[in-house]
Design a protein around this motif. Sequence first.
Motif, short mmCIF file in Angstrom:
data_model
loop_
_atom_site.label_atom_id
_atom_site.label_comp_id
_atom_site.label_asym_id
_atom_site.label_seq_id
_atom_site.Cartn_x
_atom_site.Cartn_y
_atom_site.Cartn_z
N GLU A 134 90.50 66.39 33.72
CA GLU A 134 91.48 67.27 33.09
C GLU A 134 91.86 68.39 34.05
N THR A 135 93.12 68.77 34.01
CA THR A 135 93.65 69.75 34.96
C THR A 135 93.01 71.13 34.81
N ASN A 136 92.56 71.45 33.60
CA ASN A 136 91.99 72.79 33.37
C ASN A 136 90.47 72.84 33.53
N LYS A 137 89.88 71.71 33.99
CA LYS A 137 88.42 71.67 34.17
C LYS A 137 88.08 71.25 35.60
#
Length: 267
Positions: A222-225
């Motif tokens: 995931e882009t935010n992790k």
Amino acid sequence: ILKLVVPTGKVLGIDRDADTVDVLRNSVSESRLIIEHGNFADVEEIARKHNFSKINGVLFDFGMSSWQLEESGAGFSFKNIEPLDMRFDRKQPLTAAEVINRYSANELTRIFQEYGEERFARKIALNIVKRRKGRSFKTTTELARFIEKLLKRKSHIHPATRIFQALRIEVNHELEALKNVLPQAVALLKSKGRLAVISYHSLEDRIVKQFFKQNARSFINETNKLTTTHLQPVLKIINKKPAGPSVEEIVKNPRSRSAKLRVAEKI
């Protein structure tokens, strides 16, 4: 399928078209075949009704029979003069005539674009709305000729083909049903049970492909992790690329040429 599951295997067949169900009931006398008139989107409920659970396989065939196209009189084809109906289940209220003669230009544009992938959707919708102010559309040939005159025939494919596809999908809520039924089918399967889906146009095939892919993932980034998220996959994809009909089958049944078969196995 009945021959392959002798002597004790049972098959549950579901179809939305009551006439098709009647024909099958009258032509096949086999106690191991249970035929239900209903919507495949309700497959879990129908399966429970007939005591089907932890089943070995599910096959969805989203195609139309030659009988439906040529003899049903339901307006699925524009080769004959038929009412603008297009309902698989004649008990449901919405018809193609209702869509064509009542939907706004914006609504028609949306379904022509989304369900027909028609690049002239706006032009067709605006002209349909303009024309129906004087006289409503009643038959398949009337609508098909109107679209042909509007767009002019530029290839061997009739210019009304995509519009008819879009109307049929809208009337029968086909894509919503497909999205709803896939997780139900997986829930019904036992471990190592297989889900096979035959689709006939890119909209259906895309939904099936994405569903299989999402449920076969073992991880996502995931882009935010910063770290990888590990998942517990539910399916194993059997054929990465869809299988198509053989040359021999296409010769025997030209309508099979666009069929795509995808298969996944429950883990």
